[in-house]
Design a protein around this motif. Structure first.
Motif: not given
Length: 493
Positions: A31-49
């Motif tokens: 139930a906890d397999l790896p995946n990729f996340n959309d940038i819109t869901s990232a923390p603010a500092a990561i979205q900016q980066a």
């Protein structure tokens, strides 16, 4: 590349099927397999980066890079834009900015990249991006800071990787640095081909490393889920190498070379858009050298394995990347030359022989050689479709391959809507009845896209189909990424 209609193209099929999705990380349960996340869901500092991260396309594949100055200095991998990819004089590169969910559609553009610092051991390449050859440097107001961190200082720290897995939409994954080995670090972040050249970021959005490879498939699976990791270089050795001279092994495309050295590195010349090369003391077209090597390989009948055949036919396959005669197709990275009309028949013959050699080895067709490659020899896109369709129809009629989703994708692309008494559209629509659909999901989606482009499937039907395939629990990560890439291009995602 196979697909000319779609921005999303098959680079690699994912090697495994996931039965669920969740957060990225180390040891995982079902139930906890790896995946990729959309940038819109990232923390603010990561979205900016993430604004400084771009998709990179050269002959041979797609990858990632990030800007480290306001004037177009870009960090990526050596194997992306360094030794054996870009010459010392520079090369053309296609960059796509803001190719991510939540951002407007962004068209790729061709720029000129000149290597400034390359280190094979660190798998690092820093290149200066210009608007065009001998033009001004591009302006990149979104850029990242390199924070000096040694491998030891990064151990057990939280990191995030932002890149373009499979060359598709920009995504982020995170994890922890779990091991060090010299200048390299290993973290529990999940990556795929296409993420090469991505920055490794700390929680402030600063570069603390450069990713360059992921785990081998046999390292992924456990009895309860998946355990993933990626390998990169810490930022301290990267910073130390920024001012080092270029390695002597880097090629100059203006220097004389030998036939074998050119054949070993012809994509370097293609990336530089070279039209003549001095080989063994004679100035000639790159296509002439490739044609001679291709003919020599096709004359052989002593291939010992599929791998032996593939290696021998490399000049033939690479020639397909060099050739595109269609005046109404943008050349970009996909093809920069057209052989004289007097040589068209010879190239058609070579491509047909490539298919025959593949069939003789293991019974499998080389579908691209008898369709897309022949289409690229024609003067226009319409003429290409006609010639490609005729060649493909003849080839499948002679070989009679089993209808699978790869075959269906090629048939649909060239508007061949029936095969072996079966409707291609019906076969694709009923994909879940085929036991191999999960591992051929990209071809399933690609076939439906082509069917839509030919009018055999409505826009509403296509949207519903892709949504269903994307949400199918048996669909691979590669299939999901492929579909999301198309949905974004059409303004859906």
């Amino acid at each position: 590349m196979k697909s000319l209609f779609y921005l999303a193209v098959l680079v690699f099929l994912s090697l495994f099927t996931l039965s669920g999705c969740g957060s990225s990380g180390g040891s995982a349960s079902s139930a906890d397999l790896p995946n990729f996340n959309d940038i819109t869901s990232a923390p603010a500092a990561i979205q900016q980066a993430a604004k400084a991260v771009v998709r990179v396309q050269v002959a041979g594949g797609a990858a990632s890079g990030s800007f480290i100055s306001s004037t177009g200095l870009m960090l990526t991998n050596n194997h992306v834009l360094g030794n054996e990819v870009c010459p010392t004089e520079g090369c053309y590169v296609e960059l796509t900015f803001d190719w991510q969910a939540g951002s407007p559609y962004s068209s790729p553009r061709i720029y000129y990249a000149v290597p400034k610092a390359v280190d094979a051991g660190l798998d690092m390449a820093v290149v200066q991006i210009y608007q065009y050859r001998n033009g001004p440097m591009i302006q990149t107001p979104n850029y990242l800071s390199l924070e000096t961190q040694t491998p030891a200082s990064l151990l057990k720290t939280h990191v995030t990787i932002v890149g373009h897995p499979e060359g598709y939409l920009k995504k982020w994954t995170d994890g922890t640095v779990v091991d060090i080995d010299g200048d390299w670090i290993r973290s529990s972040t999940y990556i795929l081909p296409g993420d090469s050249g991505s920055p490794i970021l700390n929680d402030a959005g600063h570069i603390v490393g450069l990713v360059h490879r992921g785990s081998a498939s046999e390292d992924v699976f456990t009895l309860t889920g998946a355990s993933v990791y990626s390998v990169g270089t810490a930022s301290a050795p990267l910073i130390a190498a920024l001012n080092a001279p270029l390695p002597s092994t880097m090629l100059s495309v203006s220097a004389p070379t030998t036939t074998q050295k050119f054949l070993d590195n012809d994509l370097v010349y293609l990336n530089a858009h070279v039209t003549t090369v001095t080989v063994d003391g004679t100035s000639q077209s790159p296509l002439t050298v490739l044609a001679q090597a291709c003919d020599s390989a096709l004359a052989r009948n002593d291939f010992l394995s599929p791998e032996d055949l593939s290696a021998a036919l490399q000049p033939c396959h690479h020639a397909q990347a060099w050739i595109d005669c269609r005046s109404d197709i943008g050349q970009g990275q996909a093809g920069v030359m057209c052989p004289p009309a007097s040589e068209t028949a010879a190239w058609v013959n070579r491509f047909n022989k490539m298919n025959q050699a593949q069939i003789a080895m293991n019974g499998a067709m080389d579908l691209y050689s008898v369709s897309g490659a022949i289409a690229q020899l024609q003067s226009t896109k319409a003429q290409g479709y006609t010639a490609g369709a005729q060649a493909l129809a003849q080839a499948v009629s002679q070989t009679k391959p089993v209808l699978d989703f790869q075959v269906a994708s090629y048939l649909a692309e060239f508007n061949i809507m029936g095969y072996g008494g079966q409707s291609v559209a019906d076969y694709v629509a009923n994909y879940s009845g085929d036991p191999v659909y999960a591992i051929e999901g990209v071809y399933v989606a690609d076939a439906e896209l082509w069917l839509n482009s030919k009018g055999a499937v409505s826009a509403q039907g296509l949207a519903s189909f892709l949504s269903r395939l994307h949400d199918d629990p048996n669909s691979t990560v590669g299939t999901k990424l492929f579909i999301e890439n198309y949905q974004h291009a059409m303004g859906v995602r």
